[in-house]
Design a protein around this motif. Structure first.
Motif, short mmCIF file in Angstrom:
data_model
loop_
_atom_site.label_atom_id
_atom_site.label_comp_id
_atom_site.label_asym_id
_atom_site.label_seq_id
_atom_site.Cartn_x
_atom_site.Cartn_y
_atom_site.Cartn_z
N MET A 22 -20.43 47.12 -25.28
CA MET A 22 -19.57 47.70 -24.26
C MET A 22 -20.36 48.26 -23.08
N ASP A 23 -21.58 48.73 -23.31
CA ASP A 23 -22.38 49.30 -22.23
C ASP A 23 -23.10 48.25 -21.39
N THR A 24 -23.20 47.03 -21.89
CA THR A 24 -23.95 45.99 -21.18
C THR A 24 -23.04 44.84 -20.80
N ALA A 25 -22.78 43.95 -21.73
CA ALA A 25 -21.93 42.77 -21.49
C ALA A 25 -21.20 42.46 -22.79
N ALA A 26 -19.99 42.94 -22.91
CA ALA A 26 -19.19 42.66 -24.11
C ALA A 26 -18.50 41.32 -23.94
N TYR A 27 -18.57 40.50 -24.96
CA TYR A 27 -17.88 39.21 -24.89
C TYR A 27 -16.57 39.32 -25.65
N SER A 28 -15.60 38.52 -25.22
CA SER A 28 -14.30 38.51 -25.89
C SER A 28 -14.10 37.22 -26.67
N LEU A 62 -20.58 32.23 -25.33
CA LEU A 62 -19.98 33.56 -25.28
C LEU A 62 -19.27 33.71 -23.94
N ALA A 63 -18.06 34.20 -23.96
CA ALA A 63 -17.31 34.42 -22.72
C ALA A 63 -16.79 35.85 -22.72
N GLY A 64 -16.86 36.49 -21.58
CA GLY A 64 -16.40 37.86 -21.49
C GLY A 64 -16.10 38.28 -20.07
N LEU A 65 -15.85 39.56 -19.92
CA LEU A 65 -15.46 40.14 -18.64
C LEU A 65 -16.21 41.45 -18.46
N LEU A 66 -16.84 41.61 -17.30
CA LEU A 66 -17.46 42.88 -16.93
C LEU A 66 -16.55 43.58 -15.94
N VAL A 67 -16.27 44.83 -16.19
CA VAL A 67 -15.57 45.69 -15.23
C VAL A 67 -16.39 46.97 -15.19
N PRO A 68 -17.41 47.01 -14.32
CA PRO A 68 -18.36 48.13 -14.35
C PRO A 68 -17.74 49.52 -14.28
N GLU A 69 -16.57 49.66 -13.70
CA GLU A 69 -15.90 50.98 -13.68
C GLU A 69 -15.48 51.40 -15.08
N ILE A 70 -15.33 50.42 -15.98
CA ILE A 70 -14.83 50.70 -17.33
C ILE A 70 -15.86 50.34 -18.39
N GLY A 72 -19.52 47.58 -19.13
CA GLY A 72 -20.47 46.57 -18.68
C GLY A 72 -21.13 46.96 -17.36
N THR A 73 -22.24 46.27 -17.06
CA THR A 73 -22.97 46.52 -15.82
C THR A 73 -23.38 45.21 -15.16
N TYR A 74 -23.49 45.24 -13.84
CA TYR A 74 -23.97 44.06 -13.12
C TYR A 74 -25.41 43.75 -13.52
N GLY A 75 -26.19 44.80 -13.78
CA GLY A 75 -27.59 44.63 -14.16
C GLY A 75 -27.77 43.84 -15.44
N SER A 76 -26.78 43.86 -16.31
CA SER A 76 -26.85 43.10 -17.56
C SER A 76 -26.93 41.60 -17.28
N LEU A 77 -26.16 41.15 -16.31
CA LEU A 77 -26.20 39.73 -15.96
C LEU A 77 -27.55 39.39 -15.32
N ASP A 78 -28.08 40.31 -14.52
CA ASP A 78 -29.40 40.09 -13.93
C ASP A 78 -30.46 39.96 -15.01
N ARG A 79 -30.36 40.78 -16.04
CA ARG A 79 -31.33 40.73 -17.15
C ARG A 79 -31.24 39.39 -17.88
N LEU A 80 -30.03 38.88 -18.10
CA LEU A 80 -29.87 37.58 -18.75
C LEU A 80 -30.46 36.46 -17.90
N VAL A 81 -30.31 36.56 -16.58
CA VAL A 81 -30.91 35.56 -15.69
C VAL A 81 -32.44 35.63 -15.80
N GLU A 82 -33.00 36.84 -15.83
CA GLU A 82 -34.45 36.99 -15.98
C GLU A 82 -34.93 36.37 -17.29
N MET A 83 -34.18 36.57 -18.36
CA MET A 83 -34.54 36.00 -19.65
C MET A 83 -34.49 34.47 -19.58
#
Length: 134
Positions: A22-28, A62-70, A72-83
């Motif tokens: 929930m704090d990074t990138a939760a998938y549904s 894995l598919a999910g939705l980030l809503v940073p106000e609630i 997940g974070t945008y930075g999580s996707l950046d970290r996955l791209v770096e990986m």
């Protein structure tokens, strides 16, 4: 007496040191496709002979939705791209501690929704494709 696995509400899945939650990138959605290889040899007046030669492709989407106000974070996707940019593979471990294998990141798709001034999305749909390499 065997103890039952400890479930963590925040830990859905771990890829290397990246925690899906929930704090990074939760998938549904979690979709896994596994295949097994069988080689065939043609025979005269009979069906082809078949021999099992081992495991085939094993992919996870894995598919999910980030809503940073609630959540997940945008930075999580950046970290996955770096990986993904490293080309490495990492152990994939589910929330109860089962090792699913070593996987690499093959694809990350994102869709920005409800874009605000400055191009900042209020929500980001994501889909990540992993392929087993071990």
């Amino acid at each position: 007496m065997a103890s039952s696995p400890v479930l963590s509400s925040g830990n859905l899945l771990t890829l290397g040191m990246f925690l899906f939650g929930m704090d990074t990138a939760a998938y549904s959605e979690f979709q896994r496709s596994q295949a097994w290889r069988h080689e065939g040899t043609d025979r005269h007046m009979a069906r082809p002979a078949s021999q099992f030669v081992g495991p085939g492709e094993d992919t996870i989407t894995l598919a999910g939705l980030l809503v940073p106000e609630i959540f997940g974070t945008y930075g999580s996707l950046d970290r996955l791209v770096e990986m993904a940019d490293t080309g490495d593979n990492w152990p994939l471990v589910d929330g109860i501690g089962r090792v699913l294998g070593h996987f690499r990141i093959d694809r990350l798709d994102t869709t920005h929704r409800m874009v605000l001034a400055g191009g900042i999305p209020r929500a980001v749909d994501f889909q990540i494709q992993l392929t087993r390499v071990d």
